[in-house]
Design a protein around this motif. Structure first.
Motif, PDB file in Angstrom:
ATOM      1  N   TYR A  35       0.838  -1.200   0.000  1.00  6.47           N
ATOM      2  CA  TYR A  35       0.000   0.000   0.000  1.00  6.47           C
ATOM      3  C   TYR A  35       0.874   1.252   0.000  1.00  6.47           C
ATOM      4  CZ  TYR A  35      -3.903  -3.064   1.234  1.00  6.47           C
ATOM      5  OH  TYR A  35      -4.859  -4.043   1.224  1.00  6.47           O
ATOM      6  N   ASN A  44      -4.161   6.418  -6.816  1.00  4.50           N
ATOM      7  CA  ASN A  44      -5.313   6.603  -5.929  1.00  4.50           C
ATOM      8  C   ASN A  44      -5.798   5.235  -5.448  1.00  4.50           C
ATOM      9  OD1 ASN A  44      -6.904   5.482  -7.957  1.00  4.50           O
ATOM     10  ND2 ASN A  44      -7.549   7.467  -8.743  1.00  4.50           N
ATOM     11  N   TYR A  45      -6.856   5.208  -4.637  1.00  2.13           N
ATOM     12  CA  TYR A  45      -7.327   3.960  -4.027  1.00  2.13           C
ATOM     13  C   TYR A  45      -7.738   2.931  -5.086  1.00  2.13           C
ATOM     14  CZ  TYR A  45     -10.109   0.678  -1.355  1.00  2.13           C
ATOM     15  OH  TYR A  45     -10.619  -0.469  -0.814  1.00  2.13           O
ATOM     16  N   VAL A  46      -8.498   3.360  -6.075  1.00  2.13           N
ATOM     17  CA  VAL A  46      -8.984   2.429  -7.101  1.00  2.13           C
ATOM     18  C   VAL A  46      -7.818   1.855  -7.893  1.00  2.13           C
ATOM     19  CG1 VAL A  46     -10.409   2.240  -9.175  1.00  2.13           C
ATOM     20  CG2 VAL A  46     -11.232   3.569  -7.236  1.00  2.13           C
ATOM     21  N   GLN A  47      -6.876   2.692  -8.269  1.00  4.02           N
ATOM     22  CA  GLN A  47      -5.713   2.211  -9.017  1.00  4.02           C
ATOM     23  C   GLN A  47      -4.870   1.269  -8.157  1.00  4.02           C
ATOM     24  OE1 GLN A  47      -4.109   6.071  -9.928  1.00  4.02           O
ATOM     25  NE2 GLN A  47      -4.679   5.891 -12.104  1.00  4.02           N
ATOM     26  N   THR A  48      -4.717   1.603  -6.897  1.00  2.00           N
ATOM     27  CA  THR A  48      -3.949   0.743  -5.989  1.00  2.00           C
ATOM     28  C   THR A  48      -4.580  -0.637  -5.908  1.00  2.00           C
ATOM     29  OG1 THR A  48      -3.244   2.630  -4.672  1.00  2.00           O
ATOM     30  CG2 THR A  48      -3.149   0.481  -3.604  1.00  2.00           C
ATOM     31  N   MET A  49      -5.876  -0.668  -5.707  1.00  2.00           N
ATOM     32  CA  MET A  49      -6.565  -1.961  -5.585  1.00  2.00           C
ATOM     33  C   MET A  49      -6.521  -2.737  -6.900  1.00  2.00           C
ATOM     34  SD  MET A  49      -7.237  -2.252  -2.538  1.00  2.00           S
ATOM     35  CE  MET A  49      -8.511  -3.349  -2.040  1.00  2.00           C
ATOM     36  N   ARG A  50      -6.781  -2.055  -8.010  1.00  2.00           N
ATOM     37  CA  ARG A  50      -6.872  -2.735  -9.303  1.00  2.00           C
ATOM     38  C   ARG A  50      -5.517  -3.209  -9.810  1.00  2.00           C
ATOM     39  NH1 ARG A  50      -6.758  -1.196 -14.709  1.00  2.00           N
ATOM     40  NH2 ARG A  50      -6.433   0.978 -14.166  1.00  2.00           N
ATOM     41  N   LEU A  54      -5.282  -6.264  -5.531  1.00  2.00           N
ATOM     42  CA  LEU A  54      -6.166  -7.376  -5.919  1.00  2.00           C
ATOM     43  C   LEU A  54      -5.460  -8.475  -6.719  1.00  2.00           C
ATOM     44  CD1 LEU A  54      -9.600  -5.694  -6.617  1.00  2.00           C
ATOM     45  CD2 LEU A  54      -8.965  -7.234  -4.771  1.00  2.00           C
TER      46      LEU A  54
END
Length: 137
Positions: A35, A44-50, A54
């Motif tokens: 992270y 950003n959060y979405v890019q980090t997760m995607r 994930l």
């Protein structure tokens, strides 16, 4: 509500709860440094997760996810509770016919082979997927 729809909703919700718990465990297995690395890259959060979290988490949860799916496949015989016929109940009803009375061993062996083949292929696909996604870490 239709019996088939009730069975589908129950099985889907039951399996989804287990899968959600497995994915949550996979997300918790990712080190905090991943992270922080994403933050340092300015994601950003979405890019980090995607892009980072994930893919790693889903690779970790392949074995327990397949285990849950195999269990759900075997649990489909529980729809008999709401008076739906599954493969096992259909076999039992066929064997109650006088023409099939002496063939119960063959019918149950065939049924066991069908369940075994389905579970075996799901398990083999899981192992192959794990090998393909292995990064050596």
């Amino acid at each position: 509500m239709n019996k088939i729809l009730r069975a589908q909703v129950a099985i889907i919700l039951f399996t989804a709860a287990y899968i959600a718990e497995v994915v949550r465990g996979g997300l918790q297995a990712i080190p905090k440094g991943q992270y922080e690395a994403a933050d340092s890259l300015g994601l950003n959060y979405v890019q980090t997760m995607r892009l980072i979290i994930l893919p790693q988490a889903l690779k970790i949860v392949i074995p327990p996810s397949v285990s849950i799916l195999i269990s759900a496949f075997k649990d489909t015989s529980l729809v008999v509770i709401i008076a739906l016929y599954d493969l096992l109940k259909t076999t039992k009803s066929v064997l109650s016919n006088p023409k099939w009375m002496g063939s119960s061993a063959e019918a149950y062996i065939f049924l066991a082979v069908v369940y075994f083949i389905c579970c075996f292929f799901m398990s083999n696909y899981s192992r192959r997927l794990e090998r393909e996604l292995d990064t050596g870490l």
